[in-house]
Design a protein around this motif. Structure first.
Motif, PDB file in Angstrom:
ATOM      1  N   UNK A   1       9.359   6.472   1.465  1.00 46.34           N
ATOM      2  CA  UNK A   1      10.351   6.203   3.184  1.00 46.34           C
ATOM      3  C   UNK A   1       8.883   4.963   3.256  1.00 46.34           C
ATOM      4  N   UNK A   2       9.345   3.332   3.578  1.00 46.03           N
ATOM      5  CA  UNK A   2       8.865   2.588   3.876  1.00 46.03           C
ATOM      6  C   UNK A   2       8.370   2.464   5.427  1.00 46.03           C
ATOM      7  N   UNK A   3       7.237   2.210   5.847  1.00 43.57           N
ATOM      8  CA  UNK A   3       7.162   2.937   7.627  1.00 43.57           C
ATOM      9  C   UNK A   3       7.306   1.660   8.098  1.00 43.57           C
ATOM     10  N   UNK A   4       7.973   1.046   8.432  1.00 40.61           N
ATOM     11  CA  UNK A   4       8.401  -0.022  10.080  1.00 40.61           C
ATOM     12  C   UNK A   4       7.765  -0.012  10.802  1.00 40.61           C
ATOM     13  N   UNK A   5       7.324  -1.320  11.314  1.00 43.65           N
ATOM     14  CA  UNK A   5       6.112  -2.440  12.121  1.00 43.65           C
ATOM     15  C   UNK A   5       7.094  -2.065  13.047  1.00 43.65           C
ATOM     16  N   UNK A   6       6.736  -0.585  13.912  1.00 46.01           N
ATOM     17  CA  UNK A   6       7.106  -0.297  15.009  1.00 46.01           C
ATOM     18  C   UNK A   6       6.477   0.613  15.975  1.00 46.01           C
ATOM     19  N   UNK A   7       6.126  -0.299  17.107  1.00 48.39           N
ATOM     20  CA  UNK A   7       4.833  -0.186  18.130  1.00 48.39           C
ATOM     21  C   UNK A   7       5.432   1.188  18.349  1.00 48.39           C
TER      22      UNK A   7
ATOM     23  N   UNK B   1       1.263  -1.169  -0.116  1.00 48.73           N
ATOM     24  CA  UNK B   1       0.220   0.063  -0.101  1.00 48.73           C
ATOM     25  C   UNK B   1       1.227   1.201  -0.031  1.00 48.73           C
ATOM     26  N   UNK B   2       0.429   2.383  -1.182  1.00 49.54           N
ATOM     27  CA  UNK B   2       1.483   2.987  -0.823  1.00 49.54           C
ATOM     28  C   UNK B   2       0.159   4.414  -0.630  1.00 49.54           C
ATOM     29  N   UNK B   3       1.384   5.341   0.311  1.00 50.91           N
ATOM     30  CA  UNK B   3      -0.429   6.512   0.425  1.00 50.91           C
ATOM     31  C   UNK B   3       0.666   8.086   0.206  1.00 50.91           C
ATOM     32  N   UNK B   4       0.225   9.351   1.192  1.00 49.64           N
ATOM     33  CA  UNK B   4       1.022  10.208   0.854  1.00 49.64           C
ATOM     34  C   UNK B   4       0.304  11.397   0.508  1.00 49.64           C
ATOM     35  N   UNK B   5       0.031  12.485  -0.060  1.00 50.60           N
ATOM     36  CA  UNK B   5      -0.372  13.450   0.312  1.00 50.60           C
ATOM     37  C   UNK B   5      -0.460  14.619   0.931  1.00 50.60           C
ATOM     38  N   UNK B   6      -0.855  14.569   2.098  1.00 54.84           N
ATOM     39  CA  UNK B   6      -0.519  14.786   3.354  1.00 54.84           C
ATOM     40  C   UNK B   6       0.245  14.281   4.734  1.00 54.84           C
ATOM     41  N   UNK B   7       0.459  15.402   5.396  1.00 55.11           N
ATOM     42  CA  UNK B   7       0.866  14.226   6.678  1.00 55.11           C
ATOM     43  C   UNK B   7       0.299  13.167   7.220  1.00 55.11           C
ATOM     44  N   UNK B   8       1.428  11.834   7.040  1.00 59.50           N
ATOM     45  CA  UNK B   8       0.708  10.469   7.843  1.00 59.50           C
ATOM     46  C   UNK B   8       1.391  10.438   9.072  1.00 59.50           C
ATOM     47  N   UNK B   9       0.443  10.534  10.055  1.00 55.20           N
ATOM     48  CA  UNK B   9       0.455   9.805  11.415  1.00 55.20           C
ATOM     49  C   UNK B   9       0.784   9.071  11.819  1.00 55.20           C
ATOM     50  N   UNK B  10       1.977   9.257  12.754  1.00 54.24           N
ATOM     51  CA  UNK B  10       2.355   7.791  13.392  1.00 54.24           C
ATOM     52  C   UNK B  10       1.297   6.555  13.388  1.00 54.24           C
ATOM     53  N   UNK B  11      -0.028   7.201  14.396  1.00 57.06           N
ATOM     54  CA  UNK B  11      -1.299   6.832  14.726  1.00 57.06           C
ATOM     55  C   UNK B  11      -1.750   5.394  13.780  1.00 57.06           C
ATOM     56  N   UNK B  12      -2.173   6.447  13.176  1.00 58.40           N
ATOM     57  CA  UNK B  12      -2.412   5.495  11.484  1.00 58.40           C
ATOM     58  C   UNK B  12      -1.517   4.314  10.913  1.00 58.40           C
ATOM     59  N   UNK B  13      -0.257   5.016  10.773  1.00 55.91           N
ATOM     60  CA  UNK B  13       0.351   3.428  10.190  1.00 55.91           C
ATOM     61  C   UNK B  13       0.168   2.488  11.509  1.00 55.91           C
ATOM     62  N   UNK B  14       0.424   2.587  12.555  1.00 56.26           N
ATOM     63  CA  UNK B  14       0.442   0.905  13.959  1.00 56.26           C
ATOM     64  C   UNK B  14      -1.082   1.112  13.249  1.00 56.26           C
ATOM     65  N   UNK B  15      -2.573   1.652  13.128  1.00 57.69           N
ATOM     66  CA  UNK B  15      -3.618   0.529  13.324  1.00 57.69           C
ATOM     67  C   UNK B  15      -3.352   0.447  12.243  1.00 57.69           C
TER      68      UNK B  15
END
Length: 631
Positions: free
Chosen positions: A327-333, A288-302
């Motif tokens: 940037x590939x978001x890490x699976x970091x809690x 899944x690729x996303x962008x266009x606006x700031x990506x919140x960490x909470x959304x990455x975790x969800x």
């Protein structure tokens, strides 16, 4: 921070033809129950290109594409490029006046349009409008060659009869302009191929993959949804027109068609997760690729909690063709910062201060972007091109750099952190907007002397507020409605402010400049006041209790709208989105009605029927004549 790579020297049409000829039996496009193979797509594209060339279209020309999202839309895009021209795609749902103004700017040699839209151009003199039905039965020599000997004996079959350059424009992409006039970036074949190769290099797709095309053609990511899979041998699954933000529809496409790759702006990703059952897994997706606006960490975790797919945050203005960092978001809690990443292939990045000097490590500065993905400039805007596309010999003696207007900071590992804008440009749910264009349009309204537009809120809750100063005493009555009508006539829905307020004068700073911060604070205060909860409905009565009264859905819909939008009342012809509604509030309304009516109500019902009367009528149809009992 330059990266070293060999610039691609192939045109997108040549590369696509090679791919299609290799495996003509593979699926290329999926639209509902219709599957178009690569061979069938090739034949239709070459037919469209031949029809354009027969009418004098060729290198240096622009072809406007005016179709709903469909197989015909994709054929028209590619047909224009195979004819040697550049395509400029326009959203058929935007105000026709805005489209016609863009036509005056880009002067298309031809328009490829759906038959239903031909009448919109009836009054434009000397404009060649061609529908797919009009050339489908025409005969052109569009066959390919069996071998080099065949080429020598049948030169008329050459799909590329004219020499073509990799630096010629392939795409014309309009975005909002600060002066009130939209600006168009010219994207070359070299830039487009560079970015597609960058995507393929880091997020490989092949004939086993499928991707959804749902992004509107006014946002440059649609290029990756169409060109990338076709170039990689994957299939494109077309979302239905008007349902690009319908999370239910997108989820069905992912499930029913085995979609493996999905792009969506951040707010749509948030909305998508919000509307799915918490127990539903999204493991069928691979990336899944996303962008266009700031990506919140909470959304990455969800997202990571719901899927094994990778999630990549992309960044890049349209002037740099789709994206320039990833940037590939890490699976970091414990993730607390989401970066926009490092430069993709064929790209160089510089972080400079106001004097054009590189900042010290870790210090914030404006991002300058260079490399093969850079647009050629702005169509018919030499002054603006010179202002934004600059040469800095001390940094890059031979190339150009694009001044992004974005503030960033580099971290020790090289990843960039997005900090905000250095100018007034804003993004609302992934769409880049210039408040100046909205202000200039508001001044078209009779009775408006001054206008100011600000953005307030954050993330998916960010909205626009307009303030207008009337021209003369007693002119304020009815002015908000008039301004809104003018804005809706000239601008796409995403640029129409949630509120329009009349004020006696615009506030100024001590330096005599417009005090936008004060207007933002005023908008936030009004929004907070409107959001204060009013009286809540009482408990659901016992179905068998005496005195229970059946209620028509209209009253219930009106009440739910008022609750969700924070307004006192709603008229039958008022538009949900004009009252401040957005995709998240659509979900709130539909969920409330699903619960109160115990009925399966699709999100599309409100997305496609946004006035109170229209939505109520659609709800009655869905209920099949049932009446509602309020809770």
């Amino acid at each position: 921070m330059p990266t070293v790579a060999v610039p691609p020297e192939r045109r997108i049409d040549e590369l696509l033809l090679e791919r299609w000829d290799r495996h003509p039996e593979h699926p290329a496009l999926v639209s509902g129950d219709t599957v178009v193979t690569t061979g069938e797509l090739r034949d239709r594209v070459l037919l469209a290109a031949a029809a354009l060339r027969a009418r004098g279209v060729g290198p240096g020309d622009i072809v406007a594409v005016y179709h709903e999202r469909s197989v015909e839309f994709v054929v028209a895009l590619l047909g224009a490029v195979f004819a040697g021209a550049a395509h400029a795609a326009f959203d058929v749902h935007e105000p026709p006046r805005r489209t016609l103004a863009a036509f005056e700017d880009c002067a298309p040699r031809a328009v490829l349009a759906g038959a239903a839209f031909r009448s919109r151009f009836a009054e434009v003199p000397d404009l060649l409008v061609l529908t797919d039905e009009e050339y489908a039965d025409e005969e052109y020599a569009v066959e390919g060659y069996a071998d080099e000997e065949d080429r020598a004996h049948h030169p008329e079959r050459d799909p590329f009869p004219v020499a073509r350059s990799v630096v010629a424009p392939a795409v014309v992409l309009y975005t909002s302009g600060s002066t009130g006039r939209p600006k168009a970036s010219l994207i070359s074949h070299r830039a487009l191929v560079s970015r597609l190769r960058a995507l393929q290099g880091t997020h490989r797709m092949d004939e086993r993959d499928r991707i959804i095309h749902h992004t509107a053609c006014t946002f440059d990511m649609y290029l990756s949804e169409v060109y990338w899979p076709l170039l990689a041998g994957a299939a494109v699954v077309l979302a239905e027109p008007g349902r690009q933000r319908d999370a239910d529809h997108l989820a069905e496409l992912i499930r029913d068609h085995g979609v493996t790759t999905f792009y969506c702006v951040v707010s749509l990703l948030d909305l998508f997760l919000l509307t799915r059952d918490p127990a539903e897994r999204l493991d069928g997706l691979r990336q899944v690729l996303t962008g266009g606006e700031p990506l919140p960490p909470e959304l990455v975790k969800r997202f990571h909690a719901r899927s094994t797919a990778t999630l990549t945050n992309l960044y890049g203005p349209s002037e740099c063709t789709i994206h320039c960092t990833a940037w590939v978001c890490p699976r970091d809690p414990d993730l607390d910062t989401v970066f926009i990443g490092t430069a993709v292939a064929d790209t160089e990045l510089w972080i400079l201060d106001g004097a054009g000097v590189p900042v010290a490590d870790g210090e914030p500065g404006e991002l300058y972007i260079g490399g093969a993905g850079l647009a050629l400039g702005y169509l018919n805007r030499p002054e603006l091109t010179a202002e934004r596309f600059v040469t800095l010999p001390a940094l890059d003696p031979e190339g150009r750099l694009y001044r992004s207007g974005d503030l960033v900071r580099a971290h020790p590992d090289g990843a960039l952190e997005f900090l905000g804008r250095v100018d007034r440009q804003v993004k609302i749910r992934g769409v880049r907007l210039e408040p100046g264009e909205i202000e200039a349009t508001a001044l078209r309204c009779p009775g408006v002397r001054q206008a100011a537009v600000v953005a307030y809120g954050s993330g998916s809750a960010k909205q626009l507020a307009a303030y207008v100063v009337p021209d003369g005493d007693g002119a304020a009555e009815g002015l908000p409605a008039s301004v809104r009508e003018v804005l809706r006539t000239w601008l796409p829905h995403s640029m129409v402010p949630a509120t329009v307020e009349v004020i006696g004068e615009l506030p100024l700073t001590t330096n005599g400049k417009l005090d936008r911060l004060l207007l933002e604070e005023r908008a936030l205060k009004r929004a907070a006041e409107a959001a204060r909860p009013g009286p809540r409905p009482g408990p659901r009565p016992d179905p068998g209790a005496a005195g229970e009264v059946a209620e028509d859905p209209g009253a219930l819909v009106s009440r739910v709208w008022c609750e969700v939008l924070g307004v006192a009342e709603v008229g039958p012809d008022e538009d949900f989105f004009d009252l401040g509604g957005d995709s998240f509030k659509v979900v709130a309304v539909v969920e409330a009605l699903r619960e109160r009516l115990d009925a399966d109500i699709p999100l599309a019902a409100l997305l496609t029927e946004p006035t109170l009367a229209e939505f109520t009528a659609e709800l009655r149809r869905i209920l099949g004549g049932r009446t509602a009992r309020d809770v």
